[in-house]
Enzyme design. Structure first.
Site, short mmCIF file in Angstrom:
data_model
loop_
_atom_site.label_atom_id
_atom_site.label_comp_id
_atom_site.label_asym_id
_atom_site.label_seq_id
_atom_site.Cartn_x
_atom_site.Cartn_y
_atom_site.Cartn_z
N SER A 17 -113.06 -19.31 41.86
CA SER A 17 -112.02 -20.31 42.06
C SER A 17 -110.66 -19.75 41.60
O SER A 17 -110.13 -18.83 42.20
CB SER A 17 -112.39 -21.60 41.33
OG SER A 17 -111.50 -22.64 41.63
N GLU A 31 -101.08 -31.37 54.33
CA GLU A 31 -99.73 -31.10 54.82
C GLU A 31 -99.41 -29.61 54.81
O GLU A 31 -98.24 -29.21 54.79
CB GLU A 31 -98.71 -31.87 53.97
CG GLU A 31 -98.90 -33.38 54.02
CD GLU A 31 -97.89 -34.13 53.16
OE1 GLU A 31 -97.27 -33.48 52.29
OE2 GLU A 31 -97.76 -35.35 53.33
N HIS A 80 -112.44 -22.77 47.41
CA HIS A 80 -112.95 -24.11 47.79
C HIS A 80 -112.57 -24.38 49.24
O HIS A 80 -112.17 -25.48 49.61
CB HIS A 80 -112.35 -25.19 46.89
CG HIS A 80 -112.67 -25.04 45.45
ND1 HIS A 80 -113.88 -25.41 44.91
CD2 HIS A 80 -111.93 -24.55 44.44
CE1 HIS A 80 -113.88 -25.15 43.61
NE2 HIS A 80 -112.71 -24.63 43.30
#
Length: 297
Positions: free
Chosen positions: A148, A166, A190
């Site tokens: 991560s 967005e 992720h």
């Protein structure tokens, strides 16, 4: 210069079960997908002394380091690696302490946990510890591993902020300098679960020389020789190559406006596939295995 070390970058959300649960031994099949898919096993196998390698788990990125650290200790112990410890570094002052550099000097592997990648770069960047890891990666049989946030921070350019919904609005993605173990890539994690494909699109169109790497959950890349990338784990790796982009409106539209991109190329990697970063060439390994099996018949 070809680095002597290796990188293992992991997409996060790894399914390693909860090792704080007393019954995890009884539910190994349920809890140990992380090991079954081979990411931690691969890390141990690739390390200099295998199960005897000195491994430092660094929890700097995490907001719950005292919980995360022991989970990894139990995970490594289960796999037979017992020369493992947790290094809690929460401030730059701690990062600069001589005891930290001494531990990094002896380490065969450093594994950075998930959390906030900006904590990693702001706390560790430019310290003697950081310089020592870079030198060990270049000159020794040393592994930098990160899941991560630890993966996102491995490259020279790092995404540290940006809404998934967005992501293709100009200016929504924030990029800064990472820890610098690999150039000309930007890594997002992720990737599948959080729908972050648009974040990579904007990162790549901003500088098409950069290869976008999107790591799915419980999925990673083993990078050797600085450019050979092998997919490991159970999920997908998405590569976004912008070198063939023919047109984009990113320089014409105002901040907050949608971005258009023509001829952006994407590749999808799964377990064992190999991508040559120097040649920008993907090899799907199942095709080779099937061909070799046919030749042997």
């Amino acid at each position: 210069m070809v680095p002597a070390g290796k990188l293992i970058i992991i997409g996060g959300a790894v399914d390693k079960g909860s090792f704080s649960e007393s019954n995890f031994e009884k539910e190994v099949e349920k809890n140990l997908n992380f090991f079954e898919t081979g990411i931690l096993k691969k890390l141990i196998k690739e390390s200099r002394l295998k199960e005897d390698s000195r491994i430092e788990v660094i929890t700097t990125a995490s907001k719950i380091p005292r919980i995360v650290g022991p989970e990894y200790l139990k995970a490594f112990e289960y796999l037979g690696a017992t020369n493992v410890d947790v290094l809690h570094i929460e401030t730059r002052e701690q990062a600069m302490h001589v005891s930290v550099t001494e531990r990094i000097k002896k380490a065969d592997v450093v594994l950075f946990t998930g959390g906030d990648q900006l904590r990693l770069t702001s706390i560790l960047g430019g310290t003697e510890m950081h310089d020592m890891m870079l030198a060990k990666y270049q000159n020794e049989d040393f592994i930098y591993a990160g899941t991560s946030a630890g993966a996102a921070a491995a490259s020279s350019s790092m995404i540290y902020q940006g809404s998934s919904s967005e992501a293709l609005l100009k200016g929504e993605i924030k990029i800064t300098s990472g820890l610098g173990f690999i150039d000309d890539v930007v890594i997002d994690t992720h990737f599948v679960h959080r729908g972050r494909i648009g974040r990579l699109f904007q990162a790549v169109v901003s500088n098409p020389r950069t290869l976008g790497i999107g790591l799915g959950e419980d999925t990673g890349l083993l990078i050797t020789n600085g450019n050979m990338m092998e997919a490991i784990g159970s999920g997908l790796v998405i590569l976004v190559d912008g070198r063939q982009i023919k047109d984009t409106n990113i320089t014409q539209v105002p901040m907050g406006a949608p971005i258009s991109i023509k001829n952006l190329i994407a590749h999808v990697m799964s377990h064992n596939d190999v991508y040559d970063l120097a040649q920008r060439e993907l090899t799907i390994m199942d095709d080779i295995i099937a061909f070799n099996e046919a030749e042997d018949e």
